[in-house]
Structure formats: structure tokens, C-alpha cells
Write an enzyme that holds these catalytic residues in place. Structure first.
Site, PDB file in Angstrom:
ATOM      1  N   GLY A 466       0.901  -1.174  -0.017  1.00 27.77           N
ATOM      2  CA  GLY A 466       0.050   0.024   0.158  1.00 27.77           C
ATOM      3  C   GLY A 466       0.725   1.200  -0.241  1.00 27.77           C
ATOM      4  N   PRO A 629       8.376  12.375  -4.832  1.00 30.01           N
ATOM      5  CA  PRO A 629       8.092  13.052  -3.565  1.00 30.01           C
ATOM      6  C   PRO A 629       6.611  12.985  -3.174  1.00 30.01           C
ATOM      7  CG  PRO A 629       8.606  14.555  -5.722  1.00 30.01           C
ATOM      8  CD  PRO A 629       8.786  13.271  -6.030  1.00 30.01           C
ATOM      9  N   LYS A 698      17.883   5.542   0.642  1.00 27.44           N
ATOM     10  CA  LYS A 698      18.012   4.960   1.857  1.00 27.44           C
ATOM     11  C   LYS A 698      16.432   4.762   2.466  1.00 27.44           C
ATOM     12  CE  LYS A 698      20.800   8.138   3.846  1.00 27.44           C
ATOM     13  NZ  LYS A 698      21.786   8.546   4.590  1.00 27.44           N
ATOM     14  N   GLU A 702       9.862   3.476   7.919  1.00 27.07           N
ATOM     15  CA  GLU A 702      10.068   3.520   9.281  1.00 27.07           C
ATOM     16  C   GLU A 702      10.480   4.745   9.781  1.00 27.07           C
ATOM     17  OE1 GLU A 702      10.156  -1.178   9.878  1.00 27.07           O
ATOM     18  OE2 GLU A 702      11.402  -0.488   8.330  1.00 27.07           O
TER      19      GLU A 702
END
Ligand SMILES: Cc1cc2nc3c(=O)[nH]c(=O)nc-3n(C[C@H](O)[C@H](O)[C@H](O)COP(=O)(O)OP(=O)(O)OC[C@H]3O[C@@H](n4cnc5c(N)ncnc54)[C@H](O)[C@@H]3O)c2cc1C
Ligand code: SF4
Lengths: 735, 331
Positions: A466, A629, A698, A702
Site C-alpha cells: 500500500g 516526492p 535509503k 519506518e
């Protein structure tokens, strides 16, 4: 046109909002029957008898499985760790022992799900009940040093104790975090279908199709080549779909015994006991510093609970290993307590989001103890060398995160004194925190095919949780091939595709993305070669570097020549061109690679009611290069929202006597609503990091949920003068 | 889910008779509470009788005497948006708007709202846990378990649950009447007597008997009606039940309180009237915070907090104070 760096909208967006995207439980399989899991209502003991007759005779029921008739499973490798794709080592319906509340004890298969659930209710169980062992002050005393699970359990660089003992300023405090559950919108489901030739197809809600294949192969004792796993759309994962859990194994075996496709779906409540959770932590931190704010030593110890049968470690004390420089040294350690619960697992920003609450709260306490501005304190302790390994960082734009984030937030207008800022009846608080996040480098394969019509097909065994995988992979392939976006189709989520890694650890774009870039590059190179040396070589006098690809064409600009992919293929009598991408990085490079952030929160506290409301939030992130973005911002605002839940709402409570999680639904387990979320301001300040990935990115997903909680807790301190050292922060903490 | 049959009726008498005769039949209106309870096995009806087609029960009437009559089938959203409800009794509209979500309010009926059952986590668990409300005689897991969201007033060892309805708190403050038709005809029940304390029969939330159909809720004209306010405190900003709430309505003489009505939610098995405070408030100036606090405190003397909800005693008084101040400011 280059699409990388453009805010491309999700390719699958329309499909999802119109119901065209098929999620696992909605996939129609001919002849499928439905299974419901019956779970234990006690936390410790054993089943003495399980009465299944009424269930067997209930309408539509085809079979009832318990440990007495479920075929035996092969155990998975020891020692258990997350390096194997198994969520927990305990296998379902193999014996009468009960180790946690909500453990599977029976599987009912019926024509419909409702029939199966209803029949499950008719099963009567007699238990031998033992007292439940729960995590709490009395059990933390029994914490033991676990074997290694992912990283080293303990670390010592230099002489941390000396650095703390001799420090001019010392902070030593204990911080705690709550048990949390993932609560993806889509509950877990598996459909298992065996073909007459012994091939097993599993439609599975997984972030790791190849992991499911590997584990099911071990447990059922069938070769991996005989198993296909499919997961094309996921309704969120957040870690609880990263490993294999009991329901998948039960589906596969039940389908085999019954010789027909079986679909298992967990109830919302079962998500609280069958697919992991983030364990609570008790963390003690000591910081030593000079009067002018230079850290001299850090000690960080963490204790967390795990199942009686597995040694899961929540690596809460991981973050201080590499975040700040500490003159004399850094010590970290983890201990675990075995209690009656299922095995914990990674939950969005595992280890880091938990550990940063303690570390970055303590840093704020140090800022007040030394009278140094919290941003300044972090700038002072920034480091170019990873304290843990002595390696330089590949890229570390933490200073930029701190300074640009502070500027955007207007940090210079903050008055540091607690309770010094007000707006009407509200106390205003501003807090911040820094963060570091592990970057993973994993092997991944992909295949790209350019077809006669000039379109391209990308194939990789990766996943879209998702998060936007379909979209960013399309961009990577399109730009590398010089094709317009709409000419590229992406196929993922199927083990018949080239093998990729688990979509965990925010690692998908960096690694699976790299393999797709390499595959596309291989085609581009083949195509250029053909144009230079193939039949009627149009670019015969070109040097390789003279040729670029753009808008579906190979262009030899110096001679004003160009040719489309389809013309090139036709000219060479080829129906397609295929390129393979095999990205195989060393797990560790010569440099230390991490993502970084600095985040800033403003809260309003109603001092009469103890109510904390987030008023605004700025996050500045270094996660390398940004491919898209728009999807990146979506990830960031989702991550921040996730962190707001951790800070102010989320808590899975355990009944002290029954040893079971309560509030097992969205009504009792509170996650933020739109009304809880103010405008979120997101900045990306990172640069291309080639150590992290050939495409320069990178991990991001999370990272963005890390340090939201300490920034909010620090803001609450600034607003009220009350330091809250546990999560979530509740009304009663501030009355 | 437990298997069940579903039918509809448009005749109140049929509905009442069916319900009176059949202990396994349940009325269903919007279904927003009942279906959830059935999924959790906290309600196991075998027959559902849909009453949402009963005639003339969805009306919202502004009565000539200044009161209101709200049909039991009126939707929460319609009542909240009604101009006369908002003008005459803002506390009713506010308590509805702070409840549930827009989608739920569009489905949920007023009768169903005041009938909704407790949110006690043990009561609503998918598994059968010790809960006297769900299975009489099985014990009360919350008494010594987790009880942050539970009662501080009027609980018994058999049950410490709270009533979750917001609008019920407003109705209690206003002394509304519940108009009920049963097998023996129609009767009117004073709102504060509609819900019960748990005692040793916590399975009964209210005084309705089998065969009773709620027809409407009537709010008599109240001089305090206009200067009324609902304050709801909750852990998150929306879509969440009250931790503590207060419905306050006042009549003023200048800055002094002439009469006050205050009821609280989230503190007891029923909406909790602050009777002692109401007796102490007349004559107190809105500007005299200490006197307001002292008056409110008289109603908290008999608070009996549990292990995890001690904070509600202080918080409750602060919420009542602010609700009174805001209501008074509207006079
Ligand atoms: C997620 C969620 C959040 C919520 N948050 C809030 C909140 O913050 N505040 C709040 O106040 N409420 C809240 N609610 C509760 C909601 O307001 C109630 O579910 C709703 O009002 C019930 O109305 P209904 O018509 O759907 O009732 P139903 O579910 O149809 O019925 C509920 C009960 O009432 C009985 N009943 C219905 N009508 C009559 C009648 N005329 N006579 C006799 N018995 C009748 C039914 O038999 C049943 O037992 C929430 C509900 C949900 C699901
Ligand atoms: S408080 Fe009431 S509803 Fe909750 S467990 Fe006890 S008896 Fe059941």
C-alpha cells in the site's frame, strides 16, 4: 522526460478506489471452502478435552481439526530467529499445550466463513489451567540475557561507565513503552489450493512471498519448486505480515487433507494473538556529559517480554550505538522475560521507535540539565564516524535535518522555560528529537522485457504494502529505459517471478528497486549495442556514450539519428529484448549506512483536563535520493501519524489475571483519527547515497515514525513542566 | 455469528406482541449497536424484527409549549441538525454531534442510542469472559481487572460498567421522558429512572420489560434549556466514547445562577445527575470559581473510584465546572 523526482500519482490508485484491486480474501477460487480458527481462552495450561461433535454436525461443516487429527508438521530450524521467515517457532495444532491466550486449538472448515465461525463456537473445551505469567514489575526481575537474534545483544565501545561516573552532568532515568498491535486494515488471510500434480498455490497476505514459500516447504516437507505464493495487493502490513504465522500453515495442511482449496481468514480479534505484536519495554538510560553539553558516556539497558518458547528481542537499545558521539564510550544491553504471550515481532519502526523514546527523551532532560538548546545539544554531539564500528558514514545529513527542520519550524522563536508559552487557555509546548534508522542491503532479482510494440514489462517478486511500490518501480524502469511511464507495466507479488527479498525494514525501493534498475539497464545496453552493431546498424559510427535513451527512442544526437525500441526490434527480427537484474550487495559495505531525521512537534495542553493535542509537526528526513516526492510524503505523513498513535493513544492492555490482551478491535484499541492529525510538514534533505543503493535511496517508511513520540513527550514537558517517561501519555498523567 | 432470521413490520402492535411473546426476538433499528454485539457474541437473538419502517416514529416535533418530542426512529444526525433542537436545547445537539461518526449518526436511531449497551471491554470481548452483564453469575472481570473506563458512582461488586450514551446524559439533565408502549399500553418514564444501577442484576441496563417499544423521547420546556452545553472529554479527538462528560443547563439572574441542571457521563451505570450540586448552585456567581467548585464537590463526596480510574474524581469535577461556565456564558 525524467520521472524520477516527480510527484507521480499511484498507478494502482484508481484500481484501489474502484474495487478493481483484488485483496487476498476477495480472490475467487473455484470450489473454495472456508476455515475459521478456534483459539484458546486461557493463557497457560493444556486442553484436557475438546468436544467437536456439535461443530462437526453443524450446517455446512466439512471438517474439524484439532491436535488429535491435524497432520504433524516438521519443526523449523533452531535457534529460532527472524533470519528464518517464521513468526514463531511454535507450530499450531500439534499438541495439547497452551502457552498463550488466543492460541489456535482447532480449525473448522465449512462451506462458508459464517458457518465455520458459528460451528467453532459450538466447540467446548476443558482446560487444565495454570496461572498466567504476565509481563510486569515482578517478572522483569527475572529477565535473562538472550542469545543473539539480529544484532549483537550487548555492545561496549570504550569505557561508558567511566564517562558517566566522572561526568559533570548526569541523567539516569527509566522509560517504558506499551505493548502495541499492528492493526492493518486488511486482516490476514490465506487461500491454499493444491493442483493434481502436487503443486501448492498460496494466496497469502504476506510481505514476504519467498519467505512463505521457504517456510511452508520446510514445515510440509515439499520442495520449494512445488509452491507458488501470490500477494499482489496488501491492505497494510506494518510488520505483522513479514513472517509466516499459524493460519498459513493450517490453510495449506487442511487443503491437503480435504483435497480442495481452503481459505482461512482471521477475525479482527485474532490479529491480537496470531500475528505478533510489539512488546512493551522497560529501558534505563544513563547519560554523562560535560557542562557544555558534550556527551562523555551513554548506558542504555532494555528489558522486553517474549513468548515462553522464543527469544524475541526488541532491540530498543540499538539506537545509541550509532546516533551520537560519546567521548568515553557507549554501553548497550538487552534482556528478555519469558511470559504467556505469542511471539512479538517487528512493528513499524521496530527497535528504533521504541528505543528513541528513551534516548531522545533523556537527551531533552540533558538539554535542560545543561541549559543548552535541544537542537544545539544534538549538533554538538553529531559525529562523522559511526561510534559503534569506527567506520565513516556513507551519507549523514543529520546536521541539515536539524538546521533546516528547525528553520522551517521556527524553533528560534521558542522560549525554553517550561510553561512559558501560552495561547488562550492552552499551554504551548515545543519539543524535538533526532533519529537514526538502520539501512538494509539485501539481494534482489528482477527481469525487464521490452516488447515489439515498444512497451516494457517489469517482473520482480517484491510487494506493494500500500506504499506505492508499483509506482516507484515503474518510474525506475521507465527512466532507465527512456520510456514514457504508461509504456511500463509492473508485475510483482508472485514467486514465479525473479526472487526478491521481504518487504520489511523499509528496504524495498533500495534493493528491489536496484535490481529493476539493473535489469532495465541491461536491456538498454543490449539495445544500444544492437543499434550500433545489429542489422543495418543505424548508429554504426557512434561511440557508446553518444547514445542516450529518451521518449521511447535511442538517440544518437551528434548525427541527429534516432530509432524507437520497436523499430530496432523489428529491424533485428526480435520479438522482445529481456534484461536480468541481479543485485547482490555485501551485507555491510566499507561505510556505515543509516537514514536520519530531526523532527519538531508543537502541542497544546489543556492544563485543566490534561489533554494533549498535537498542533503542528515538522519532519526533516535524510533518506537519500527521493524517487517520488508524492509517495514519499505519503509514507512520511503515515509514519508521523503512526508515531502520534504511539505517543498519545496506542496501548494493548493485558488483563493481569487472565494474561490476555484486551480491547481487541478498533473500538477499544485507539489509533489516531483525522481529527487528531494537524498539518504535517515534511522536508527531504538527503542526497544520493551510492553505498545504500545504486539508485541512491535509503530507507524511509519506518524512519518517519521514529522519534515522533519523544518529540511530543519533550513538547509536553516544555508545555507543562511535567516529564512523562512512559507511553502513551494519558490524560491522567497531566492532571 | 449465531444464525438468525430477519423480518420487518410496519405495525407497532405486531411488534409489541411479537417481542412480548418471544424471548429470542430483538428489535433492530439502525443496527449499529446490535450487529456489533451479535458479532462479538454479546447478544444472541434468533429473530430480528426490523422496526425502522414503523410509521410516524421518525418525527422531530417542536411542541408549542417550548418542549420537544423526538421520535424513537429519528436519526441522530437529523436530530443534531434540527433547527429547533439546536435553538431550544443546544446540549442535545452537541451531545449527538460529539458521538460516534458521521456515518454512524446517519444510521443510528435515538431509541437505539439510549438502549446501547456498555463498552466494557470484558463485556464486548469476542470470547466469553467472566461478565455478569453478559452471563449472569459468571463474575465481573473488570472489578479487579482493567477498569480505567469504568464507574466511580453507584457500582456494585457485580458490575462496575458505565453507560456509553452521550445524548442520554443530556436527556437526564433535562429530565426528559421516555414514552414507551408495551403490552399493557403506553407509559412515560422519567429519564433518570430509565437506566438502572447494576445492583445484583447488571444484565438489565434499564427498566424496560419484554414487549416494550420506545415510541419517543419528550423534553418538557425548561427555563435552563437554551443556556445549555455538552462537554465531552475523550482520549482522542473524534470517534470515541467519553472518558468523562457533562451536560449542563442553567438559568441565570445576571451573573448568578438561578437554577442549574448537571448530569455526567462516563462515571456510572446510568447518566449521573449531580443532585447535591444542583441544590448548592443557585445563588452562586459564575465568577466565583471557588464557590462553583465547592458546590460541585458536594456531589463527589460519595465517589468510589476503582483501581485505575481514580483520576475521574478530580477530572469529573473539572469537567462539570467548565460545562457550567460555558453554559452560563450562553445565558
Ligand atoms: C464505533 C462506534 C462508536 C460510537 N460512538 C458513540 C459515542 O461516542 N456516543 C454515543 O452516544 N454513541 C456512540 N455509539 C453508539 C451509537 O450511537 C449507537 O450504536 C446507536 O445510537 C444505536 O442506534 P441503532 O438505531 O443503530 O440501534 P440498534 O443497534 O438497531 O439497536 C440497539 C438496541 O436498541 C434496541 N432498540 C432500538 N430501537 C428501539 C425501540 N424503539 N424500542 C425499544 N428498543 C429499541 C434494539 O433492540 C437493540 O437492543 C457508537 C457506536 C459505534 C459502533
Ligand atoms: S463491569 Fe459489568 S459489564 Fe464489565 S465485566 Fe463487570 S459485569 Fe461485565
Amino acid at each position: 522526460m525524467n520521472t524520477i523526482g516527480q510527484p507521480v500519482s499511484r498507478v494502482d490508485g484508481r484500481l484501489k478506489v474502484t474495487g478493481g484491486a483484488r485483496y487476498t480474501a476477495d480472490i475467487p477460487i473455484e470450489g473454495v471452502v472456508h476455515a475459521a480458527i478456534v483459539h484458546s481462552t486461557i493463557a497457560n495450561g493444556r486442553t484436557v478435552s475438546i468436544h467437536t461433535m456439535a461443530a462437526e454436525n453443524a450446517p455446512g461443516v466439512l471438517a474439524v481439526f484439532t491436535h488429535r487429527n491435524m497432520p504433524r508438521m516438521n519443526p523449523t530450524p533452531k535457534p529460532w530467529s527472524h533470519l528464518h521467515p517464521h513468526g514463531q517457532s511454535y507450530l499450531p495444532l500439534q499438541d495439547e499445550q497452551i502457552h498463550y491466550a488466543g492460541q489456535p486449538i482447532a480449525l473448522v472448515v465449512a462451506h462458508t466463513l459464517d458457518q465455520a465461525i458459528y460451528a467453532g463456537r459450538l466447540i467446548k473445551v476443558n482446560y487444565e489451567i495454570h496461572p498466567a505469567v504476565v509481563f510486569g514489575p515482578h517478572t522483569t526481575k527475572e529477565a535473562v540475557q538472550p542469545p543473539r537474534f539480529l544484532w549483537p545483544v550487548a555492545s561496549l565501545v570504550g569505557d561508558a561507565e567511566k564517562g558517566i561516573a566522572t561526568a559533570a552532568v548526569k541523567i539516569e532515568q527509566t522509560y517504558t513503552t506499551a505493548d502495541r498491535h499492528h492493526n492493518p486494515m486488511e486482516p490476514h488471510a490465506t487461500i491454499a489450493a493444491w493442483e493434481p500434480d502436487g503443486t501448492l498455490t498460496l494466496y497469502d497476505t504476506t510481505q514476504h512471498i519467498f519467505g512463505t514459500r521457504e517456510l511452508v516447504s520446510m514445515v510440509l516437507g515439499i520442495p520449494q519448486e512445488k509452491i507458488n505464493v501470490i500477494a499482489q495487493f496488501l491492505g497494510g502490513g506494518f510488520g505483522c505480515k513479514g513472517y509466516v504465522w499459524p493460519h498459513t500453515l493450517l490453510a495449506a495442511l487442511a487443503a491437503k487433507v480435504l483435497n480442495r482449496p481452503v481459505q482461512v481468514q482471521l477475525t479482527r480479534a485474532q490479529l491480537y494473538s496470531m500475528v505478533g505484536h510489539q512488546p512493551a519495554t522497560v529501558q534505563t538510560i544513563a547519560l554523562g556529559a560535560t557542562r557544555d553539553g558534550k556527551l562523555t558516556g551513554i548506558r542504555h539497558d532494555s528489558i522486553s517480554p517474549t513468548a515462553v518458547f522464543d527469544n524475541y528481542i526488541e532491540y530498543a537499545a540499538l539506537c545509541p550505538r550509532s546516533l551520537w558521539a560519546a567521548g568515553e564510550g557507549i554501553w548497550t544491553n538487552h534482556k528478555i522475560v519469558h511470559v504467556n504471550r505469542n511471539t512479538p515481532t517487528a512493528l513499524r519502526a521496530p527497535h528504533e521507535a521504541v528505543g528513541h523514546f528513551a534516548l531522545e527523551s533523556a537527551m531533552d532532560e540533558l538539554a535542560y540539565a545543561t541549559g543548552i538548546d535541544p537542537v544545539e545539544l544534538r549538533l554538538l554531539n553529531d559525529t562523522e564516524i559511526d561510534p559503534d564500528t569506527g567506520r565513516p558514514f556513507s551519507t549523514r545529513a543529520l546536521r541539515k535535518c536539524l538546521t533546516e527542520g528547525a528553520a522551517r519550524f521556527g524553533w528560534n522563536k521558542r522560549t525554553p522555560e517550561p510553561r512559558s508559552m501560552r495561547e488562550g487557555r492552552y499551554l504551548v509546548g515545543q519539543g524535538m528529537a533526532g533519529a537514526i534508522y538502520t539501512h538494509w542491503r539485501w539481494p534482489a532479482k528482477a527481469r525487464v522485457t521490452v516488447r515489439a510494440d515498444g512497451s516494457a514489462l517489469v517482473e520482480a517478486g517484491t510487494h506493494d504494502l500500500g506504499t506505492g511500490t508499483y509506482t516507484v518501480m515503474q518510474q525506475v524502469a521507465a527512466d532507465t529505459l527512456g520510456l514514457p511511464l504508461e509504456k511500463v507495466t509492473v508485475r510483482i507479488g508472485d514467486t514465479r517471478l525473479p526472487k526478491s527479498h521481504a518487504s520489511i525494514g523499509s528496504a524495498t525501493l533500495a534493493n528491489a528497486g536496484a535490481s529493476i534498475m539493473l535489469a532495465a539497464k541491461a536491456i538498454r545496453d543490449k539495445a544500444i549495442q544492437l543499434a550500433m552493431t545489429g542489422r543495418d546498424a543505424l548508429f554504426a559510427d557512434a561511440a557508446r556514450d553518444d547514445v542516450i535513451v529518451s521518449d521511447g527512442r535511442l538517440v544518437f544526437a551528434k548525427k541527429n539519428l534516432d530509432i524507437t525500441y520497436s523499430e530496432l526490434l523489428a529491424r533485428n527480427d526480435l520479438s522482445s529484448l529481456t534484461g536480468d537484474g541481479d543485485y547482490d550487495p555485501a551485507a555491510e559495505g566499507p561505510k556505515a549506512t543509516f537514514s536520519f531525521s530531526a523532527v519538531f512537534a508543537e502541542v497544546h495542553v489543556d492544563p485543566e483536563f490534561g489533554l494533549v493535542r498535537l498542533n503542528r509537526f515538522v519532519g526533516a528526513y535524510d533518506c537519500g535520493r527521493i524517487i517520488n516526492p508524492k509517495t514519499a510524503r505519503s509514507q512520511a505523513i503515515g509514519g508521523i501519524t503512526w508515531g502520534i498513535g504511539q505517543a498519545l493513544l496506542e496501548k494493548s492492555e493485558t488483563d493481569p489475571a487472565m494474561g490476555r490482551f484486551l480491547n481487541r478491535n478498533y473500538s477499544g484499541y485507539l489509533v489516531p483519527t483525522s481529527a487528531d492529525i494537524p498539518e504535517l510538514d515534511v522536508l527531504f534533505v538527503g542526497d544520493f547515497d551510492e553505498e545504500a543503493s545504486p539508485i541512491g535511496v535509503k530507507g524511509l517508511g519506518e524512519l518517519t515514525s521514529v522519534s515522533v513520540a519523544p518529540a511530543i513527550a519533550n513538547a509536553v514537558y516544555h508545555a507543562t513542566g511535567t516529564r512523562i517517561r512512559h507511553l502513551p501519555i494519558m490524560v491522567e498523567d497531566l492532571l | 455469528m449465531h444464525p438468525f432470521t430477519f423480518s420487518r413490520t410496519t405495525d407497532p402492535a405486531t411488534a409489541i406482541a411479537a417481542h412480548a411473546q418471544d424471548p429470542y426476538l430483538a428489535f433492530i433499528a439502525g443496527g449499529t449497536d446490535l450487529i456489533g454485539l451479535m458479532k462479538d457474541h454479546a447478544a444472541l437473538p434468533e429473530r430480528l424484527l426490523d422496526i425502522s419502517g414503523l410509521p410516524a416514529m421518525a418525527r422531530i416535533e417542536a411542541l408549542p409549549d417550548g418542549g420537544l418530542r423526538i421520535g424513537a426512529l429519528a436519526r441522530m444526525s437529523d436530530v443534531a441538525a434540527d433547527v429547533e433542537v439546536r435553538r431550544r436545547f443546544p446540549v442535545i445537539a452537541e451531545s449527538l454531534l460529539f458521538a460516534a461518526s458521521g456515518q454512524l449518526r446517519n444510521m443510528a436511531s435515538m431509541g437505539g442510542n439510549i438502549m446501547q449497551r456498555t463498552r466494557c471491554t470484558y463485556f464486548r470481548d469476542e470470547d466469553d469472559l467472566p461478565c455478569n452483564k453478559r452471563r449472569p453469575g459468571s463474575g465481573c472481570a473488570a472489578l479487579y481487572g482493567l477498569n480505567r473506563l469504568h464507574a466511580i458512582f453507584g457500582w456494585s461488586d457485580d458490575c462496575v460498567a458505565t453507560n456509553p450514551s452521550d445524548v442520554a446524559v443530556a436527556f437526564a439533565a433535562l429530565d426528559a421522558n421516555v414514552i414507551v408502549q408495551g403490552p399493557r399500553g403506553e407509559r412515560s418514564i422519567t429519564f433518570t429512572e430509565f437506566h438502572r444501577l447494576p445492583g445484583n442484576t447488571p444484565e438489565r441496563d434499564n427498566v424496560l420489560e419484554r414487549g416494550d417499544l420506545i415510541i419517543s423521547i419528550e423534553i418538557p420546556p425548561r427555563i435552563e434549556g437554551r443556556a445549555s452545553y455538552y462537554l465531552k472529554l475523550r482520549d482522542r479527538q473524534s470517534y470515541e466514547f467519553a472518558l468523562v462528560s457533562a451536560a449542563a443547563a442553567v438559568a441565570m439572574d445576571g451573573r448568578r445562577i438561578r437554577s442549574a441542571r448537571v448530569a455526567m457521563g462516563g462515571v456510572a451505570h446510568k447518566p449521573w445527575r449531580l443532585t447535591a450540586a444542583e441544590a448548592a448552585l443557585p445563588g452562586v456567581s459564575l465568577d466565583d470559581i471557588e464557590a462553583l467548585k465547592a458546590a460541585i464537590a458536594t456531589s463527589f463526596i460519595d465517589a468510589r473510584p476503582l483501581a485505575h480510574n481514580g483520576f475521574k474524581v478530580e477530572l469529573g469535577q473539572r469537567v462539570a465546572l467548565r460545562a457550567l461556565q460555558v453554559a452560563g456564558g450562553r445565558a
